[in-house]
Structure formats: C-alpha cells, structure tokens
Design a protein around this motif. Structure first.
Motif: not given
Ligand SMILES: Nc1ncnc2c1ncn2[C@@H]1O[C@H](COP(=O)(O)OP(=O)(O)OP(=O)(O)O)[C@@H](O)[C@H]1O
Length: 465
Positions: A127-128, A253-260, A262-266, A345-347
């Motif tokens: 996150q940081k 990007q959305s399925m790897k690092e950002l998903a870890v 807590g982000w979910t994207y459409n 995107g929603v966190h």
C-alpha cells in the motif's frame, strides 16, 4: 531402541501403521473369546484332574485327552501373552502418535498466525509502495510537461531538397533553404523502433489512469506516417499496437499488484469515429451519435474482462472504420477514431476512482493537390484538414492565452476539449513523421513543438462522486 526405530519407520509410512493397527484391533477383538475358551479349558482340566484322582483306574483315552487339553491351554496362554504384549506396544505407539499429531497441529497453528502477520505487513508495505509510486509517477509525468510529445519517425527515403536529422534521443533537426530549426521532444523513436519499445515509453502514463486520472494518447501526423500502425498495430504479437497493449497492461496491473492491496476494477470500452463532421459508433453498426456538451450520447459500451473481449471488439471496430485507398496510403483512415476505456475502481476502504483512458487515432492531413482526391474523397479530405486546422487554432489560442478558444468549430475539438483544455487529463501526443515530405514534416514538427508549451492545467483524481 527397536520400538523407537519401528515407531520412526511407522511414522515414515503411516499407511503401514494404519494397517497394523487394523490387524491388531482385529486380533484384540478375539481376546475375550480366547480368554473365555481358556477359562473353560482350565475348568475342564480341573474337573478332569479331580476325576482322575478319584478314579485311579481312569482309561488311557481319558489321560490322553487331558494331555491334549493341557497342551492347548499352554498354546493359548502363549498366544494370549503375545497378543497382549502386541496390544500394549500398539497402544504405546498410538499414544506417541497422538502426541506427535498434537505437536504438529500446534506448530501449524503458530505458523499460520505468523503467516497472517506477514501477509498483513506485506499488504501494508505494498500500500505504501503504491502510494509512493502514484506520487512519483505523477511528478515524473508532470515534469515532462503539460502535454507530453514524443515523435516516431518512419523509415524514409531521403529527399535531397531538405535535411532531416535525428540529432539526439530527444531532438531532431530540420533544415531547408534558409530555414533551420532544432525541435525537442520527450523522446524520439528512430525508424527502427519496434512496437514494444514505443509502448514501454507510454506505460507510466497509462498507469495514471488506474490511479484515477483521465489520460489521453493522441496519434498525430500526415497521411501514411504510421498513426494507425502505432495505435492499432497489425496482426502478430510483435506488431500489436498501443490499444491492445494498453488494455492488456491495465488488466494485468489491476489483477496483480493493485488487487493485492485491495483494489477491484471494472473496465468497459466504447469506440467512435468522427467522419465528415458526424460521430458514429463503431461498435453499434455505425449508428450516428448525438453530442451533448463534450461527449456523445448513447454510445455502446462493451465490458472488458479479458483479452478475448478486446480482440472481438477491435475486429468489430476495424470492420466498421471508414478507410479508403488514396494516392499516399492503400488503407488510409478517413476518420478520427476515439477508443475510450472507462475505468471504475473501488478500494476495500471505500475509496473509488472513475476515469477514462482515451486512445485517439487522428486522420492524417494531406494536400488535396498531391492526393489527387475527387468527389467523395475530396469532401473527406477537406473535412479532415478543416478539423485538424481547428485543432491547431485551438492549441494556438490556448498557448497565447486568447480570450476565446474555438473548440466548437469542429466535432473533433469538441470531443478533445476535455483532454486539451479542461485540466482533467494527462495528455500525450505521439507525433508521426515521414520525412520524405518536407512541408508535412515541417508542419508536424512546428505544431507538436507548440503543443509542448501549451498549458492545460493539472490533472486531478476523478472519483466519479
Ligand atoms: N513504424 C512502422 N514500421 C513498419 N511499418 C509501418 C510503420 N509505420 C507505418 N508502417 C506501414 O505504413 C503504412 C501506412 O501506415 P498507417 O496506415 O499506419 O499510416 P497512417 O498515418 O495511419 O495513415 P492515414 O492517416 O492515411 O490513415 C502501413 O502499411 C503500415 O504497415
């Protein structure tokens, strides 16, 4: 020692142990009946002995029977002892195994608690790191200028009437008669640069879209300079252009690092073209679209979940786009095409982003005389040149801070206004030159150099609220 070794062997092979336990359990089950038999035999022996004593003259048959019973009793006693000691050993082993299982379970529990702690620390670190990357990425992109311009030079035949030189990684020199100028860009892609190299330079800008900024990439240049090649590309993995690469990058990007973290994207996409000053939907049978302020109304949006969705969508759009064979290009785009990816995107904290990535392939300018265009093609060419010239007027008006910027003079500038003037987009132009044509090359260099010094304000995060 042997017992311990057997135990160790059994732990190594739990299946054997299970079958041994099963056998022993079976044997144990017969102990009561053996004891019962033994008891009966002992009783019978006692009675027999008593009878023998009373009747000294007992027959030899009786004595031999007594002998046989005594032997059976001894054998059964030995067998019973053996089964008992085996049972004791198994019980001991069972206890040891239970202890071992308890110990292992405790260890597993400790490890899983440690693992949960580590995952929490890792997520916090990610996150940081993500926040830092967003900040740095933003700063880097902003440092490159309000409108970033890179230039891609097509392989060209040298024209002796002028001199065109790539003088460094970010400068080109144009010289003709008394005119000589050096034009600076963020990057210059040499004729040999391939599609992955070009995309690599664009990635950081595309990342800004996942972080909530509107991002626009606009391919600009004269006809046949390679705009469609850059944006759409051609078949084969190496020749894929910016549009399929950008979507692949967003999905990854959305399925790897950002998903870890807590982000979910459409994602969904629309694809429109501006042809002869009308707007058409390339994903909906070329339906004519009405405009409301700076956007179109009712364009079809197709959800994107994986690359297969993208391939279908691009093939559909390719089959609909207005192209024609011209004197300069066998497959010349006669329209400006705008591919838009809407990002939602929603966190897990509730934070949201709602923005879009615009990938624009402009039609190429072309001089009517040289193109030999007539009739329908002449109309198309005039409309293309008019809209591009309005685009130049708007940029010039913006740059010189004129009170009126003529955005409304063409559909193209109405649609691009938000990316070039409203201050909510990070914008990059990919200028294309085909330096076998002196005047088109000079015009492209001058216009795109103007773009670099145009102020469009700072892009802000779009939350959609
Ligand atoms: N960098 C490149 N490497 C290889 N081939 C290229 C490159 N750039 C362009 N081409 C080829 O040049 C031709 C014209 O390119 P393209 O259609 O992309 O030009 P354009 O600028 O979109 O033209 P128009 O404005 O007329 O639509 C195509 O056949 C394309 O394959």
């Amino acid at each position: 020692m042997n017992g311990v070794k057997n135990m160790q062997d059994n732990f190594r092979n739990p299946n054997d142990l299970v079958s041994q336990i099963e056998q022993l359990t079976k044997k144990t089950a017969v102990i009561p009946s053996l004891e019962h038999q033994l008891h009966a035999l002992k009783h019978r022996e006692k009675v027999f002995r008593r009878q023998s004593a009373i009747f000294q003259s007992a027959s030899s048959l009786d004595v031999s029977n007594a002998k046989t019973d005594h032997e059976t009793v001894s054998k059964l006693t030995v067998e019973l002892e053996r089964v008992r000691s085996e049972l004791e050993r198994t019980t001991e082993m069972n206890m040891a195994q239970k202890e071992e299982i308890k110990r292992q379970n405790k260890k597993i529990l400790e490890l899983s608690t440690k693992l949960q702690k580590l995952v929490a620390i890792f997520q916090e670190e990610m996150q940081k790191k993500d926040e830092l990357i967003r900040k740095l990425n933003d700063e880097v992109v902003d440092l490159h200028g309000q409108i970033r311009v890179v230039i891609r030079v097509r392989d060209f035949k040298k024209d002796p009437s002028f001199n065109f030189q790539i003088t460094s990684q970010n400068e080109v020199k144009f010289q003709q008669n008394n005119f000589s100028n050096v034009f600076a860009f963020e990057n210059v892609f040499q004729p040999g640069a391939n599609q992955p190299e070009v995309f690599d330079d664009i990635k950081e800008l595309i990342l800004c879209a996942l972080h909530g900024k509107n991002v626009s990439l606009i391919a600009y240049g004269p006809t046949s300079s390679g705009k469609t090649y850059t944006m759409r590309g051609e078949s084969g993995d190496e020749k894929k252009g910016v549009i399929p690469r950008a979507i692949q990058f967003l999905l990854e990007q959305s399925m790897k690092e950002l998903a870890v973290i807590g982000w979910t994207y459409n994602f969904d996409a629309s694809f429109i073209e501006v042809y002869n000053e009308e707007v058409f939907d390339l994903l909906d049978d070329k339906k004519k679209l009405e405009m409301k302020q700076t956007t179109t109304v009712g364009s079809k949006k197709i959800p994107i979940n994986d690359m297969a969705d993208v391939t279908d969508l691009l093939e559909l759009a390719d089959s609909q786009r207005s192209v024609a064979t011209t004197a300069c290009n066998q497959n010349s785009s006669r329209s400006h095409a705008i591919f838009q990816i809407n990002i939602d995107g929603v966190h897990k904290s509730g934070e949201t982003v709602k923005c879009c990535l615009n990938l624009v392939d402009l039609a190429g300018s072309e001089r009517a005389k040289e193109s030999g265009a007539q009739g329908k093609q002449f109309t198309e060419l005039t409309k293309i040149n008019q809209s591009l010239s309005t685009l130049k007027k708007c940029i010039r008006a913006q740059k010189t801070k004129m009170p009126h910027v003529p955005w409304r003079e063409s559909k193209l500038t109405i649609l691009l206004r938000d990316y070039l003037g409203a201050g909510s987009s990070k914008t990059m132009f990919i200028a294309h030159v085909n330096p076998s044509d002196a005047s088109e090359t000079k015009r492209t260099l001058e216009f795109t150099a103007d773009l670099r010094s145009t102020n469009i304000g700072k892009a802000t995060v779009q939350t959609g609220q």
